[in-house]
Each structure stands twice: as C-alpha cells, then as structure tokens.
Design a protein around this motif. Structure first.
Motif, mmCIF file in Angstrom:
data_model
loop_
_atom_site.group_PDB
_atom_site.id
_atom_site.type_symbol
_atom_site.label_atom_id
_atom_site.label_comp_id
_atom_site.label_asym_id
_atom_site.label_seq_id
_atom_site.Cartn_x
_atom_site.Cartn_y
_atom_site.Cartn_z
ATOM 1 N N CYS B 15 0.800 -1.234 0.000
ATOM 2 C CA CYS B 15 0.000 0.000 0.000
ATOM 3 C C CYS B 15 0.827 1.274 0.000
ATOM 4 O O CYS B 15 0.338 2.332 0.392
ATOM 5 N N GLY B 16 2.061 1.167 -0.468
ATOM 6 C CA GLY B 16 2.860 2.381 -0.623
ATOM 7 C C GLY B 16 3.425 2.867 0.700
ATOM 8 O O GLY B 16 2.831 2.667 1.750
ATOM 9 N N MET B 17 4.589 3.528 0.628
ATOM 10 C CA MET B 17 5.255 3.992 1.852
ATOM 11 C C MET B 17 4.424 5.053 2.557
ATOM 12 O O MET B 17 3.838 5.936 1.938
ATOM 13 N N LYS B 18 4.404 4.939 3.882
ATOM 14 C CA LYS B 18 3.820 6.000 4.701
ATOM 15 C C LYS B 18 4.914 7.012 5.038
ATOM 16 O O LYS B 18 6.093 6.781 4.783
ATOM 17 N N LYS B 19 4.497 8.137 5.631
ATOM 18 C CA LYS B 19 5.469 9.174 6.014
ATOM 19 C C LYS B 19 5.418 9.422 7.504
ATOM 20 O O LYS B 19 4.336 9.574 8.076
ATOM 21 N N VAL B 20 6.599 9.493 8.137
ATOM 22 C CA VAL B 20 6.669 9.739 9.577
ATOM 23 C C VAL B 20 7.506 10.994 9.849
ATOM 24 O O VAL B 20 8.564 11.184 9.247
ATOM 25 N N ALA B 21 6.997 11.865 10.724
ATOM 26 C CA ALA B 21 7.777 13.034 11.159
ATOM 27 C C ALA B 21 8.468 12.692 12.469
ATOM 28 O O ALA B 21 7.831 12.183 13.392
ATOM 29 N N VAL B 22 9.780 12.965 12.509
ATOM 30 C CA VAL B 22 10.547 12.617 13.712
ATOM 31 C C VAL B 22 10.913 13.888 14.491
ATOM 32 O O VAL B 22 11.472 14.828 13.925
ATOM 33 N N ALA B 23 10.576 13.897 15.789
ATOM 34 C CA ALA B 23 10.839 15.060 16.644
ATOM 35 C C ALA B 23 12.233 14.986 17.244
ATOM 36 O O ALA B 23 12.507 14.089 18.027
ATOM 37 N N ALA B 24 13.107 15.926 16.876
ATOM 38 C CA ALA B 24 14.508 15.933 17.316
ATOM 39 C C ALA B 24 15.189 14.645 16.864
ATOM 40 O O ALA B 24 15.524 13.767 17.658
ATOM 41 N N ILE B 42 8.484 0.405 4.377
ATOM 42 C CA ILE B 42 7.399 0.710 5.305
ATOM 43 C C ILE B 42 7.074 2.197 5.321
ATOM 44 O O ILE B 42 5.920 2.605 5.200
ATOM 45 N N ALA B 43 8.110 3.020 5.497
ATOM 46 C CA ALA B 43 7.872 4.451 5.648
ATOM 47 C C ALA B 43 9.107 5.258 5.309
ATOM 48 O O ALA B 43 10.233 4.793 5.486
ATOM 49 N N GLU B 44 8.872 6.482 4.815
ATOM 50 C CA GLU B 44 9.968 7.428 4.721
ATOM 51 C C GLU B 44 9.768 8.497 5.783
ATOM 52 O O GLU B 44 8.672 8.625 6.312
ATOM 53 N N ALA B 45 10.841 9.223 6.086
ATOM 54 C CA ALA B 45 10.769 10.113 7.237
ATOM 55 C C ALA B 45 11.047 11.565 6.883
ATOM 56 O O ALA B 45 11.816 11.861 5.971
ATOM 57 N N VAL B 46 10.399 12.468 7.613
ATOM 58 C CA VAL B 46 10.776 13.876 7.619
ATOM 59 C C VAL B 46 11.538 14.093 8.922
ATOM 60 O O VAL B 46 10.998 13.845 10.007
ATOM 61 N N LEU B 47 12.799 14.493 8.798
ATOM 62 C CA LEU B 47 13.663 14.600 9.986
ATOM 63 C C LEU B 47 13.683 16.040 10.475
ATOM 64 O O LEU B 47 14.232 16.926 9.806
ATOM 65 N N VAL B 48 13.064 16.290 11.629
ATOM 66 C CA VAL B 48 13.048 17.636 12.193
ATOM 67 C C VAL B 48 14.022 17.658 13.368
ATOM 68 O O VAL B 48 13.923 16.825 14.272
ATOM 69 N N GLY B 49 14.973 18.584 13.325
ATOM 70 C CA GLY B 49 15.937 18.636 14.422
ATOM 71 C C GLY B 49 17.191 19.370 14.024
ATOM 72 O O GLY B 49 17.189 20.168 13.072
ATOM 73 N N ASP B 75 16.506 23.612 18.502
ATOM 74 C CA ASP B 75 15.805 23.555 19.787
ATOM 75 C C ASP B 75 14.853 22.357 19.800
ATOM 76 O O ASP B 75 13.996 22.220 18.916
ATOM 77 N N MET B 76 15.010 21.497 20.801
ATOM 78 C CA MET B 76 14.255 20.231 20.778
ATOM 79 C C MET B 76 12.760 20.421 20.957
ATOM 80 O O MET B 76 11.959 19.724 20.329
ATOM 81 N N ILE B 77 12.372 21.374 21.812
ATOM 82 C CA ILE B 77 10.934 21.595 22.026
ATOM 83 C C ILE B 77 10.300 22.161 20.753
ATOM 84 O O ILE B 77 9.234 21.725 20.322
ATOM 85 N N GLN B 78 11.005 23.106 20.120
ATOM 86 C CA GLN B 78 10.509 23.665 18.854
ATOM 87 C C GLN B 78 10.484 22.596 17.764
ATOM 88 O O GLN B 78 9.563 22.544 16.947
ATOM 89 N N ALA B 79 11.489 21.747 17.760
ATOM 90 C CA ALA B 79 11.547 20.674 16.759
ATOM 91 C C ALA B 79 10.322 19.773 16.897
ATOM 92 O O ALA B 79 9.693 19.384 15.902
ATOM 93 N N ALA B 80 9.969 19.445 18.160
ATOM 94 C CA ALA B 80 8.800 18.594 18.392
ATOM 95 C C ALA B 80 7.541 19.289 17.892
ATOM 96 O O ALA B 80 6.703 18.675 17.216
ATOM 97 N N VAL B 100 14.187 14.276 21.857
ATOM 98 C CA VAL B 100 13.423 15.081 22.826
ATOM 99 C C VAL B 100 12.929 14.173 23.955
ATOM 100 O O VAL B 100 12.599 13.008 23.727
ATOM 101 N N ASP B 101 12.912 14.696 25.194
ATOM 102 C CA ASP B 101 12.483 13.833 26.306
ATOM 103 C C ASP B 101 10.973 13.580 26.241
ATOM 104 O O ASP B 101 10.231 14.320 25.604
ATOM 105 N N THR B 102 10.564 12.511 26.929
ATOM 106 C CA THR B 102 9.175 12.045 26.830
ATOM 107 C C THR B 102 8.178 13.134 27.226
ATOM 108 O O THR B 102 7.144 13.306 26.583
#
Lengths: 307, 307
Positions: B15-24, B42-49, B75-80, B100-102
């Motif tokens: 069903c084609g690759m999904k996209k995941v955004a990663v925080a930090a 499975i998925a490709e990613a958008v890397l924010v950080g 900035d990790m909080i902004q990245a999230a 980024v912390d939990t």
C-alpha cells in the motif's frame, strides 16, 4: 554452580527422604506426583483420606501402595485435620493438599490446635527455573495476599528469605517491583518499595538485600541496567526474589511465564508455617507438582538443620 | 492466515510507503530504525531537528540522506512542535519521538494548536508476536495510564480495537485481566471487568467481544479453559487484547515477556490520537523500533481507508 530444580532434587538425594502428609489423598494427579516424588528419592507420603478410593486410583495409575502409611478418613475436612496434625506433631516434614478444596485446606493449616501457625502471616512463593537464567527466581506473592500492606510485604520478604537460602542462595537479592524505578508519590507501590529498601539498610530486614522500586528490566537484565545508567542500584539485573505490588501484578506475571516461556520449570509452596505447605492447583502440570514437593523438601531440610 | 509482524510488513509493501515526522531526529538509534523502515518499504521520514547533528550521525551509520526532507531546528521543544504540526496538518501519517524527552514529546502531542488530540484520551498498546501463538497479542495499557478508572478502561478498549483491526483482526476478543476469573467485591479490578463485559453486551463497546474478569491462563490457553471447565466463557483461551488492571500489572507482564520469551517480537504505539504516535524508549531494541514504525504504518493506512 547453577541452582535449578535438577540441583534441588539432587541435593535431596543426599539427605534422606522427607515425609509428606496428604489431605484427602484420593486425587489421581496428586497421587501421581507423590508416586514420582518417592521414585526420585525426594519424599514418601502418608495418605490420609478415603482408603477405598485411594486404592482404586493407585491401581489405575500403577502405583504400588506397599510401604505407604494410609489413614482411612472418608470425610475430607476430617482428613485434612488428621493430616495437618501429623505435620503439627512433627511426624511428617511437609503438608500437601489433595482433593479437599482450598478453603478447607487452608482452614486446616490455620487450625488453632492441629494447624501450622507460627505467628507469622502466611505467604506464597512461586519458584521458577528458566532456561535463560543462571539462577532460580522467587516470585512473591502471586497467589495468596491480594493487596499486601507495607507490613505484609515485610513478612512476605521474611518468609521468602529462608526459602531462597534452602535453595542455596546465602543472601538473596529482593527486587521490590513496580512499573517504574523511581519513587512517585502518586504510585503507592513505589513509596512502599523505597520504605522496604530503607528498612533493610537499617537492619530491620535481615539476611537479604532489598532494592526498590525497580522495574522488571532493572531487576533481571544487567544489559538494561547499563543502558539506563543505573550502576548505583543495589540490584544490577541480578535479583533472586521478585516482590510484587499486588496479587494482580504477581499472578499475571506468574501465569505469563507459565504460558509463554518454553521449557520453564516451576514449583510453589506456602511459607510462614511450621512446615512447608504444598498447595498445587488443578491446572498445575505433573512436573510442577513434583517440583513443589521437592521445593518443600529442601525447605523442610533447611528448617530441620536450623532447629 | 497467521498474523505477525512479518505479515504486517508484507501488507505495508502493498500500500505504498507512509510518512513519519521525527521530533529531534538527532538520535542514532532512531535514525537507524528510520533507515531500516525505509529499506523495508514501510515508511519514509521527515527529519526535524539539529541538521548538522543529523548529518553527522547519518554519516556514522552509513545512512544516505538523499531523498529525506530535513527541517533544521536545533531547539528540541521547537523541533517537536514543528514535527507534530506536519502530522496535525496531514503532511505525514505518523509522529515519532527522537532525542526530545518524553515529557516534552507528549506536550507536543497534546498541544492545543499543533497537536494530535481527538477528544479521546490517549492510551498505549504493546503488540507482541510470540512464537507459540498463532496470532498477535495486544497488551494495554502497560505504559501510559497509571491507575485507569472504569471510564479509562472503556477508552483504552475503544482506542485499541482499531489497532487490532488494522492488523487483520475483524472483531478482537478483549480479556479484562485479574488474578482471578470470578468477581470478588474486595477486588475492584474484578468488579470493573464484569462491568466492561456488561457494557459490551449492551452495545456500549462496539466492534469487539469483551470478557472479564479473566485470569491469564483462561485468556490465552485453551487447555486451561478445558481444565477449569470454563466452556461458558466468551473467551476460550483465544484473546487478542489483554486489558490490565493497572500499570504495574501491565508493565511487569510486558517486561516479563520482553526479558524471558526467546524469539519474541514486539512493537508499541500511542493511540487515541489523530495519527499513530511512536514513542519507543532507549531500552527498546532496534527490531522493536522498526516494528513500532510498521505498526503505526498499518494503523495509519487503516485510518486513511476509513477516512
């Protein structure tokens, strides 16, 4: 040396057969376990119960009753009281449940005249021999005390230390488990775990090392300890005793191991009594019943040694 | 057909690759999982950080960043917040925690403007693929809600039903677990379990079969059901979903499986959100991280199909 059920059974061979009294012995699964315990040199049994039925079942499982003492008592409650009295009077070393139901069996254990009270509250310990561990794991309490208080947990640990010692562990490490490894005032189990740790440091809990709260990974996996940077903890993935917050957590983990770990071995006893008590359930396997008798036997031997 | 992680990953290929955004995204373990998820289709990613750090780590793990969208935000909080907004706006299908912390990661998930709230409370589901089971097991909640109320448990089941469905189980069987299989007024977990069973019978919990209280053996072992004569129960050792009384029981069973069952596979997501959220922990293995992305991907696909 690795400590497992094979080693426990081998150890028993060196110290002579123990004796177990069975309450309402007219139960085929229990008689099969008793027969095997004798064949392996662990224990011989005094069979208290409906003699006609005992003889009928014995014949059907090819069990030779020559050499067994049989006390004919068809009433199950009376049979339990007669069997427990043998343990109370020191004529046998262990007491085991047969066909009598759990409620009446426990009533006999707690009977003021013939029973096995010591003043300490009763608790249950489940001992696991898992292929990927180099040692036995002692899970408590997974079957007897629903919501243990702090005082109950003190007693649970005190009851379990001699069981560990009987199995060759001089100073057991007791992990007081929770979902997390830090104290959280909103999680009473973590507060009590820290309290137990302190009591051990102050000498109120002797003969063991207590550390908690601990998550299960820090209790049993040295790799997880490294990964989480928990090198300051007293337990470094090397816990012997696992103390559970309540019966739900304990029982679910216990059954999880029984039903998902291939080649696991286990045995269970009740402790805090004058002699070890074997209370296996219908759903326990043949091997678990035999292991439980072996476990009770090493504990009985240790109790005898210590007077 | 057996449903396991291999089947989930195979299904995603169709069903084609999904996209995941990663925080930090500047976290080597997370980038390795993201790299593998792409390699497996499975998925490709958008890397924010922190882009410099992301490029440095990528080089060290032989990860080719060509084709990856990178959003530089040290900035990790902004990245999230930037990463979660991509999920909020529908630009990506899943949202994943990086360095980024939990606490701040969850803050971003719950952010009123950019976050992923749906009105439903969040819950966590841990999915296990165990060699001795012919199906996946969905454990909930083992990591997020400490002491779920009856209402929380309703939401936990409602959040988990679509996850089961995404994994090929049309009408999941949910076992509400306790130490015992009978209602005991002194054990609130058993009372609530019976309440949930009734709510399902009355149609308040749709798309699933709920049965409780159940001990773990009755939930997962058909032999134990026969042995205990429990043929009248709705669940006959064939539960898909295991609902825990509280986080201690859930988390201890979860970690017990991870640390004692050889060849187990698992993956976890947060549900009750606009898109599936991947919140793996440092101690999760590489394979668990990849499985978690795969699990989030099938759930995202199912959500897309249902609009």
């Amino acid at each position: 040396m690795r400590h497992g059920f094979d080693e426990i059974i081998a150890k028993m061979k060196g110290c002579g057969m123990k004796k177990v009294a069975v309450a309402a012995a007219q139960d085929s699964a229990v008689l099969e376990a008793v027969k095997e315990a004798k064949a392996r040199g662990i224990a011989e049994a005094v069979l208290v119960g409906d003699e006609a039925k005992i003889r009928e079942i014995a014949a059907s499982i090819d069990m030779d009753l020559a050499g067994y003492r049989i006390i004919d008592e068809p009433d199950m409650i009376q049979a339990a009281l007669k069997a427990v009295k043998l343990a109370h009077d020191g004529e046998v070393d262990m007491y085991m449940k047969g066909l009598v139901d759990t409620k009446n069996f426990l009533k006999s254990v707690l009977d003021k005249e013939a029973g096995l009270r010591t003043g300490a509250p009763l608790s249950h310990v489940a001992v696991f021999d898992l292929p990927q561990f180099d040692r036995l794991l002692f899970l408590t309490d997974v079957a007897f005390i629903p919501y243990p208080t702090l005082e109950d947990k003190v007693n649970i640990i005190r009851n379990t230390v001699p069981v560990c010692r009987a199995c060759g562990i001089e100073c057991p490490k007791a992990a007081v488990l929770a979902a997390v490894e830090v104290v959280n005032p909103k999680m009473p189990a973590t507060v009590e775990a820290a309290e137990l740790t302190k009591m051990c440091e102050e000498g109120e809990l002797a003969g063991c090392v207590v550390d908690g709260p601990l998550s299960l990974d820090l209790a049993v996996d040295p790799e997880a300890v490294k990964h989480k940077g928990a090198s300051d903890r007293k337990i470094q993935g090397d816990a012997d005793m696992l103390v559970f917050p309540d019966i739900h957590a304990g029982n679910l983990v216990y059954k999880c191991i029984v039903h998902t770990v291939p080649e696991m071995k286990n045995g269970c006893i009740l402790t805090g009594t004058k002699v070890p008590v074997i209370l296996t359930s219908r759903s326990d396997s043949f091997e678990t019943k035999v292991n439980s008798i072996a476990l009770a036997a090493v504990v009985a031997e240790e109790m005898k040694k210590n007077g």
